[in-house]
Design a protein around this motif. Sequence first.
Motif, PDB file in Angstrom:
ATOM      1  N   TYR A  77       0.835  -1.299   0.104  1.00  0.00           N
ATOM      2  CA  TYR A  77      -0.025   0.049   0.138  1.00  0.00           C
ATOM      3  C   TYR A  77       0.906   1.189  -0.127  1.00  0.00           C
ATOM      4  O   TYR A  77       1.809   1.202   0.454  1.00  0.00           O
ATOM      5  N   GLY A  78       0.349   2.363  -0.589  1.00  0.00           N
ATOM      6  CA  GLY A  78       0.936   3.669  -0.395  1.00  0.00           C
ATOM      7  C   GLY A  78       0.321   4.319   0.766  1.00  0.00           C
ATOM      8  O   GLY A  78      -1.017   3.787   1.290  1.00  0.00           O
ATOM      9  N   GLU A  79       0.869   5.221   1.322  1.00  0.00           N
ATOM     10  CA  GLU A  79       0.355   5.674   2.656  1.00  0.00           C
ATOM     11  C   GLU A  79       1.131   7.340   2.768  1.00  0.00           C
ATOM     12  O   GLU A  79       2.041   7.548   2.446  1.00  0.00           O
ATOM     13  N   SER A  80       0.030   7.964   3.033  1.00  0.00           N
ATOM     14  CA  SER A  80       0.323   9.334   3.438  1.00  0.00           C
ATOM     15  C   SER A  80      -0.308   9.818   4.758  1.00  0.00           C
ATOM     16  O   SER A  80      -1.148   9.156   5.346  1.00  0.00           O
ATOM     17  N   SER A  81       0.440  10.637   5.474  1.00  0.00           N
ATOM     18  CA  SER A  81      -0.040  10.858   6.705  1.00  0.00           C
ATOM     19  C   SER A  81       0.215  12.262   7.140  1.00  0.00           C
ATOM     20  O   SER A  81       1.117  13.095   6.360  1.00  0.00           O
ATOM     21  N   TYR A  82      -0.538  12.750   7.800  1.00  0.00           N
ATOM     22  CA  TYR A  82      -0.408  14.290   8.401  1.00  0.00           C
ATOM     23  C   TYR A  82      -0.830  14.549   9.726  1.00  0.00           C
ATOM     24  O   TYR A  82      -1.794  13.928  10.170  1.00  0.00           O
ATOM     25  N   GLY A  83      -0.017  15.242  10.633  1.00  0.00           N
ATOM     26  CA  GLY A  83      -0.559  15.687  11.939  1.00  0.00           C
ATOM     27  C   GLY A  83      -0.204  16.907  12.184  1.00  0.00           C
ATOM     28  O   GLY A  83       1.153  17.618  11.907  1.00  0.00           O
ATOM     29  N   ASN A  84      -1.008  17.620  12.799  1.00  0.00           N
ATOM     30  CA  ASN A  84      -0.971  19.222  13.316  1.00  0.00           C
ATOM     31  C   ASN A  84      -1.901  19.549  14.283  1.00  0.00           C
ATOM     32  O   ASN A  84      -2.855  19.156  14.480  1.00  0.00           O
ATOM     33  N   PHE A  85      -1.424  20.497  14.841  1.00  0.00           N
ATOM     34  CA  PHE A  85      -2.373  20.916  16.216  1.00  0.00           C
ATOM     35  C   PHE A  85      -3.747  21.259  15.973  1.00  0.00           C
ATOM     36  O   PHE A  85      -4.432  20.592  16.672  1.00  0.00           O
ATOM     37  N   ASP A  86      -4.136  21.810  14.937  1.00  0.00           N
ATOM     38  CA  ASP A  86      -5.479  21.951  14.650  1.00  0.00           C
ATOM     39  C   ASP A  86      -6.054  21.495  13.190  1.00  0.00           C
ATOM     40  O   ASP A  86      -6.878  22.392  12.774  1.00  0.00           O
ATOM     41  N   ALA A  87      -5.090  20.557  12.903  1.00  0.00           N
ATOM     42  CA  ALA A  87      -5.684  19.871  11.413  1.00  0.00           C
ATOM     43  C   ALA A  87      -6.932  19.372  11.469  1.00  0.00           C
ATOM     44  O   ALA A  87      -7.483  18.643  12.274  1.00  0.00           O
ATOM     45  N   ASP A  88      -7.601  19.746  10.269  1.00  0.00           N
ATOM     46  CA  ASP A  88      -8.942  19.206   9.865  1.00  0.00           C
ATOM     47  C   ASP A  88      -8.674  18.418   8.548  1.00  0.00           C
ATOM     48  O   ASP A  88      -7.540  18.637   7.789  1.00  0.00           O
ATOM     49  N   THR A  89      -9.937  17.679   8.074  1.00  0.00           N
ATOM     50  CA  THR A  89      -9.659  17.143   6.841  1.00  0.00           C
ATOM     51  C   THR A  89      -9.382  18.142   5.713  1.00  0.00           C
ATOM     52  O   THR A  89      -8.588  17.747   4.782  1.00  0.00           O
ATOM     53  N   TRP A  90      -9.999  19.391   5.633  1.00  0.00           N
ATOM     54  CA  TRP A  90      -9.688  20.452   4.747  1.00  0.00           C
ATOM     55  C   TRP A  90      -8.044  20.872   4.676  1.00  0.00           C
ATOM     56  O   TRP A  90      -7.099  20.814   3.614  1.00  0.00           O
ATOM     57  N   ASP A  91      -7.426  20.805   5.922  1.00  0.00           N
ATOM     58  CA  ASP A  91      -6.170  21.194   6.104  1.00  0.00           C
ATOM     59  C   ASP A  91      -5.109  20.127   5.450  1.00  0.00           C
ATOM     60  O   ASP A  91      -4.030  20.394   4.879  1.00  0.00           O
TER      61      ASP A  91
END
Length: 164
Positions: A77-91
């Motif tokens: 599988y390919g995988e992308s990830s993201y984490g940030n203090f106030d992230a939402d789906t749009w971000d």
Amino acid sequence: MGWIQITIALIYIISILFCKVMCKLTQEDKDLIIKYHNSERGDVLVGPITWNKTLEKIATIEVSKCDIKVYRFNGPYGESSYGNFDADTWDVLGEWASQKYSYNYPKNNCTGRCENYLQMIWNNTRSIGCATKLCYGISEIPFYVCEYYPPGNIRGERPYRVPQ
């Protein structure tokens, strides 16, 4: 118990309740993820992707680790990830899509980070599943993981072909 301990306890309880409600992708989030990906894919004349519940389950397992990493290149599988203090789906989607400005099609390389964008638009990728979780560290961070099948970012290959 002092005010500081009460305040910390209340913040902890509120964050747990917040995550019970907000740390699961809604159907609206899933629809947004598909629409956003397909819009980016359409811009480069690549066919659409669909939601895959098996990939969503894999993403749920991966996101539960709270291992904020850039991108997994190996495996099925390919995988992308993201984490940030106030992230939402749009971000998250906006961050990945903005990486297109780092991709140089004629040279088939990146001048910065672009692996998440390339996975979004990879021609052979047909399905996606994502999950989110509130991860704890110094503070609570919304963390997102999307799994893709088949994977993209295959070294030496282009993500799509420009029509002649």
